[in-house]
Motif scaffolding. Structure first.
Motif, PDB file in Angstrom:
ATOM      1  N   GLN A   1       0.843  -1.187   0.000  1.00 21.75           N
ATOM      2  CA  GLN A   1       0.000   0.000   0.000  1.00 21.75           C
ATOM      3  C   GLN A   1       0.883   1.243   0.000  1.00 21.75           C
ATOM      4  N   THR A   2       0.679   2.065  -0.971  1.00 27.02           N
ATOM      5  CA  THR A   2       1.427   3.310  -1.067  1.00 27.02           C
ATOM      6  C   THR A   2       0.475   4.479  -0.822  1.00 27.02           C
ATOM      7  N   ILE A   3       0.926   5.386   0.020  1.00 30.32           N
ATOM      8  CA  ILE A   3       0.114   6.550   0.348  1.00 30.32           C
ATOM      9  C   ILE A   3       0.531   7.702  -0.542  1.00 30.32           C
ATOM     10  N   GLN A   4      -0.395   8.183  -1.336  1.00 32.23           N
ATOM     11  CA  GLN A   4      -0.140   9.274  -2.259  1.00 32.23           C
ATOM     12  C   GLN A   4      -1.056  10.446  -1.914  1.00 32.23           C
ATOM     13  N   LEU A   5      -0.496  11.649  -2.080  1.00 31.73           N
ATOM     14  CA  LEU A   5      -1.280  12.842  -1.780  1.00 31.73           C
ATOM     15  C   LEU A   5      -2.445  13.005  -2.744  1.00 31.73           C
ATOM     16  N   ALA A   6      -2.356  12.369  -3.918  1.00 29.35           N
ATOM     17  CA  ALA A   6      -3.471  12.459  -4.859  1.00 29.35           C
ATOM     18  C   ALA A   6      -4.709  11.747  -4.323  1.00 29.35           C
ATOM     19  N   ASN A   7      -4.503  10.732  -3.502  1.00 30.24           N
ATOM     20  CA  ASN A   7      -5.621  10.003  -2.907  1.00 30.24           C
ATOM     21  C   ASN A   7      -6.060  10.581  -1.563  1.00 30.24           C
ATOM     22  N   LEU A   8      -5.528  11.753  -1.213  1.00 26.55           N
ATOM     23  CA  LEU A   8      -5.842  12.331   0.090  1.00 26.55           C
ATOM     24  C   LEU A   8      -7.335  12.622   0.267  1.00 26.55           C
ATOM     25  N   PRO A   9      -8.050  13.198  -0.696  1.00 24.08           N
ATOM     26  CA  PRO A   9      -9.492  13.433  -0.487  1.00 24.08           C
ATOM     27  C   PRO A   9     -10.279  12.147  -0.259  1.00 24.08           C
ATOM     28  N   VAL A  10      -9.917  11.087  -1.006  1.00 26.55           N
ATOM     29  CA  VAL A  10     -10.628   9.815  -0.829  1.00 26.55           C
ATOM     30  C   VAL A  10     -10.369   9.237   0.556  1.00 26.55           C
TER      31      VAL A  10
ATOM     32  N   VAL B   1      -9.553  10.917   3.305  1.00 25.88           N
ATOM     33  CA  VAL B   1     -10.213  11.738   4.324  1.00 25.88           C
ATOM     34  C   VAL B   1     -11.710  11.447   4.362  1.00 25.88           C
ATOM     35  N   ILE B   2     -12.322  11.353   3.197  1.00 26.72           N
ATOM     36  CA  ILE B   2     -13.762  11.063   3.157  1.00 26.72           C
ATOM     37  C   ILE B   2     -14.037   9.658   3.677  1.00 26.72           C
ATOM     38  N   SER B   3     -13.155   8.706   3.361  1.00 24.76           N
ATOM     39  CA  SER B   3     -13.338   7.336   3.849  1.00 24.76           C
ATOM     40  C   SER B   3     -13.217   7.277   5.366  1.00 24.76           C
ATOM     41  N   GLY B   4     -12.263   8.028   5.929  1.00 32.10           N
ATOM     42  CA  GLY B   4     -12.138   8.067   7.387  1.00 32.10           C
ATOM     43  C   GLY B   4     -13.374   8.640   8.054  1.00 32.10           C
ATOM     44  N   ALA B   5     -13.915   9.719   7.491  1.00 35.64           N
ATOM     45  CA  ALA B   5     -15.142  10.293   8.050  1.00 35.64           C
ATOM     46  C   ALA B   5     -16.308   9.321   7.935  1.00 35.64           C
ATOM     47  N   LEU B   6     -16.388   8.611   6.802  1.00 38.63           N
ATOM     48  CA  LEU B   6     -17.471   7.643   6.614  1.00 38.63           C
ATOM     49  C   LEU B   6     -17.387   6.504   7.618  1.00 38.63           C
ATOM     50  N   MET B   7     -16.182   5.999   7.873  1.00 37.15           N
ATOM     51  CA  MET B   7     -16.013   4.926   8.843  1.00 37.15           C
ATOM     52  C   MET B   7     -16.413   5.373  10.250  1.00 37.15           C
ATOM     53  N   ALA B   8     -15.998   6.574  10.623  1.00 39.30           N
ATOM     54  CA  ALA B   8     -16.324   7.072  11.952  1.00 39.30           C
ATOM     55  C   ALA B   8     -17.827   7.254  12.132  1.00 39.30           C
ATOM     56  N   VAL B   9     -18.491   7.824  11.130  1.00 40.76           N
ATOM     57  CA  VAL B   9     -19.938   8.043  11.216  1.00 40.76           C
ATOM     58  C   VAL B   9     -20.687   6.717  11.237  1.00 40.76           C
ATOM     59  N   ALA B  10     -20.253   5.759  10.414  1.00 38.89           N
ATOM     60  CA  ALA B  10     -20.929   4.465  10.368  1.00 38.89           C
ATOM     61  C   ALA B  10     -20.817   3.727  11.699  1.00 38.89           C
ATOM     62  N   PHE B  11     -19.637   3.756  12.294  1.00 40.16           N
ATOM     63  CA  PHE B  11     -19.494   3.109  13.598  1.00 40.16           C
ATOM     64  C   PHE B  11     -20.318   3.819  14.662  1.00 40.16           C
ATOM     65  N   CYS B  12     -20.345   5.138  14.617  1.00 39.72           N
ATOM     66  CA  CYS B  12     -21.126   5.896  15.600  1.00 39.72           C
ATOM     67  C   CYS B  12     -22.608   5.574  15.484  1.00 39.72           C
TER      68      CYS B  12
ATOM     69  N   LEU C   1     -10.325  14.638  10.336  1.00 45.72           N
ATOM     70  CA  LEU C   1      -9.080  15.230  10.833  1.00 45.72           C
ATOM     71  C   LEU C   1      -8.057  14.156  11.192  1.00 45.72           C
ATOM     72  N   GLY C   2      -8.520  13.070  11.822  1.00 46.36           N
ATOM     73  CA  GLY C   2      -7.600  11.984  12.158  1.00 46.36           C
ATOM     74  C   GLY C   2      -6.990  11.341  10.929  1.00 46.36           C
ATOM     75  N   SER C   3      -7.806  11.085   9.909  1.00 47.88           N
ATOM     76  CA  SER C   3      -7.283  10.499   8.668  1.00 47.88           C
ATOM     77  C   SER C   3      -6.320  11.441   7.970  1.00 47.88           C
ATOM     78  N   LEU C   4      -6.625  12.738   7.992  1.00 49.35           N
ATOM     79  CA  LEU C   4      -5.733  13.714   7.366  1.00 49.35           C
ATOM     80  C   LEU C   4      -4.384  13.761   8.082  1.00 49.35           C
ATOM     81  N   ALA C   5      -4.419  13.783   9.407  1.00 49.21           N
ATOM     82  CA  ALA C   5      -3.161  13.829  10.162  1.00 49.21           C
ATOM     83  C   ALA C   5      -2.341  12.566   9.944  1.00 49.21           C
ATOM     84  N   TYR C   6      -2.988  11.413   9.906  1.00 47.56           N
ATOM     85  CA  TYR C   6      -2.240  10.164   9.692  1.00 47.56           C
ATOM     86  C   TYR C   6      -1.623  10.128   8.303  1.00 47.56           C
ATOM     87  N   THR C   7      -2.370  10.557   7.310  1.00 52.32           N
ATOM     88  CA  THR C   7      -1.845  10.527   5.943  1.00 52.32           C
ATOM     89  C   THR C   7      -0.636  11.437   5.779  1.00 52.32           C
ATOM     90  N   LEU C   8      -0.715  12.626   6.340  1.00 48.34           N
ATOM     91  CA  LEU C   8       0.404  13.565   6.227  1.00 48.34           C
ATOM     92  C   LEU C   8       1.632  13.065   6.985  1.00 48.34           C
TER      93      LEU C   8
END
Length: 520
Positions: free
Chosen positions: A336-345, A347-358, A377-384
């Motif tokens: 798995q390679t982390i690329q800044l081009a996939n950053l929006p996906v 971040v949105i995936s992290g928010a979706l996971m958090a909301v779904a679990f909640c 915010l957590g997904s963004l910080a981890y990616t960076l």
């Protein structure tokens, strides 16, 4: 002479008559004095008896009133301690830390008028001891925590109920009835929607790990099957360890089938999504919080439970991998390679996971927006941090610090316990793929690389929980009352009132004016 004789004869008769009259009157007077003395003595005998009877009745009435007052005080004592124990049971069963549960119990007893209570929590039981006076034997009550549930709606309702009781908006009887209603009430959302939310969370995990839409749909269906099977096992009273084994084996079996049919997807992502789903129910944050705040007994119990449930996941995945190796189906892991081009996906995936679990944990709807913000915010910080090559453990710790820092403020502003926001926001950071990678390397290659990967997963878990607690420490408002309470409890508050609660006492009225006191 006749007249003199008459008068002479008449004189003695009159005198005789007078003597007789005197005698009669004397006798009557004597007789009257004797009867009065007898009556007086009789009255003197009756009056003390009546007084004794009246005083005896008054003493009996006073004793009865004192006994009734003592019974009322004892009943109030029992009611307050029982209310505090029931509230503590809900908090512990919902994953709250021991420090938060202890502080909330002490707050309830203080609001009920009981000062100086001692609370002892051993993860499966709660004990409260109260001593009214130094020369009085203490009252000790205990309650056993018999269930564990991931129900954030119940936790939120009880947290709000404690605040109302502490402010004096509700009486003890009203609070007890409302608590019974909260505990006995069903989930606020349909159960099928909760099952579907678990599937959405697994789909978000595959998107976060770089999967496409086809593998995402497969992960959603697999997660729904795992959740339905676990609920059936739960109704059959099967322990949670075996439920973890069964769920992990189902996810691995689906990956083996995909690998066998040469599906154009990454089968390993299904296993990783299933592991993240099963890890989400483990209260690792509460265990690390107890260890940091000094409650080592409950911390050891929570850590042992987390290790046991994680061991069930490892056992289920290793069983599936062993079966795949025997059948010639080694499910490989693509890098798995982390690329800044996939950053929006991401971040949105992290928010979706958090909301779904909640949502799957029946949290109030007003908490979904802050949970989405914290998860993003957590997904963004981890990616960076991962892109800057800080390593998985430090990247997770930094992201968890951001989650704890933002989760406290957003949770308090929306009226939900910060624990709900924080735990939901950490779901995208769980090391599902790292655990699967370590097991695959250990089972297929048989070298020490797998042990290193599993050790990395453990480091990620510790960094996740400790980063959250550090963020809570920093986010805690600096107030005198809050500092006093935190110094006594040695930790920040994720559930319950932040300020120490004192019993409400009426202020005495002034009986004299200031001028009269000056003249005195």
């Amino acid at each position: 002479m006749s007249k003199g004789e008459r008068t002479g004869s008449t004189g003695p008769e009159v005198g005789q008559t007078g003597e007789v009259g005197q005698d009669v009157h004397g006798m009557s007077a004597a007789g009257g004095d004797g009867s009065r003395d007898g009556q007086a003595s009789a009255v003197q005998d009756v009056v003390p008896t009546a007084e004794r009877r009246t005083s005896g009745r008054r003493a009996d009435d006073r004793r009865a009133e004192e006994e009734q007052q003592a019974r009322d005080e004892q009943r109030e004592l029992y009611s307050t301690l029982d209310l505090a124990l029931r509230i503590g049971e809900v908090l512990l069963s919902s994953g709250a830390g021991t420090a938060d549960a202890t502080a909330t119990i002490l707050g309830v007893t203080a609001a009920g008028g009981l000062r100086g209570c001692e609370v002892d929590i051993t993860f499966t039981s709660i004990a409260i001891s109260y001593q009214a006076a130094p020369d009085v034997a203490p009252e000790t009550h205990m309650r056993v925590v018999r269930y564990r549930s991931q129900d954030f709606s119940r936790l939120t309702d009880v947290d709000r109920l404690v605040r109302h009781f502490a402010r004096g908006d509700l009486s003890r009887e009203e609070t007890s009835r409302e608590l019974a209603r909260i505990v006995s009430a069903g989930p606020p959302f349909p159960r099928w929607s909760s099952v579907l939310a678990w599937g959405v969370m697994a789909g978000g995990a595959t998107l976060l790990l770089g999967g496409g839409w086809l593998i995402t749909a497969i992960a959603v269906v697999t997660a729904v099957v795992i959740e339905l099977s676990n609920r059936w096992f739960n109704r059959q009273r099967l322990p949670a360890f075996y439920q973890q084994v069964a769920g992990a084996f189902v996810a691995t079996a689906v990956a083996l089938v995909l690998y066998a049919v040469h599906a154009p997807v990454k089968p390993s992502l299904v296993v990783a999504a299933g592991i993240i789903m099963l890890l989400a129910g483990i209260a690792l944050t509460g265990a690390v919080q107890d260890a940091i705040t000094g409650y080592y007994v409950t911390a050891a119990a929570r850590l042992l439970e987390a290790m046991l449930l994680t061991g069930g996941i490892i056992a289920g995945v290793s069983l599936g991998l062993t079966l795949g190796i025997k059948l010639g189906l080694p499910v490989a892991i693509e890098a798995q390679t982390i690329q800044l081009a996939n950053l929006p996906v991401m971040v949105i995936s992290g928010a979706l996971m958090a909301v779904a679990f909640c949502y799957a944990s029946y949290a109030p709807l007003r908490s979904l927006l802050p949970v989405a913000i914290v998860g993003a915010l957590g997904s963004l910080a981890y990616t960076l941090m991962a892109r800057a090559e800080f390593g998985p453990a430090w990247s997770t710790a930094a992201a968890a610090f951001v989650v704890g820092l933002a989760g406290y403020s957003l949770g308090r502003r929306t009226g939900v316990p910060p624990l709900v926001v924080v735990v939901s926001g950490t779901i995208p950071l769980l090391p599902g793929l790292t655990i699967y990678k370590g097991l695959l390397e250990l089972m297929s290659q048989g070298n020490l690389i797998g042990i290193v990967s599993l050790a990395t997963a453990v480091a990620i878990g510790v960094a996740l929980a400790s980063g959250i607690i550090l963020g809570e420490y920093v986010a805690q408002p600096i107030r005198r009352e809050a500092r006093r309470l935190e110094d006594r409890l040695a930790g920040p508050r994720l559930v319950g009132p932040r300020r120490p609660i004192r019993p409400r006492q009426p202020r005495p009225r002034r009986t004299t004016s200031r001028r009269s006191r000056r003249h005195k």
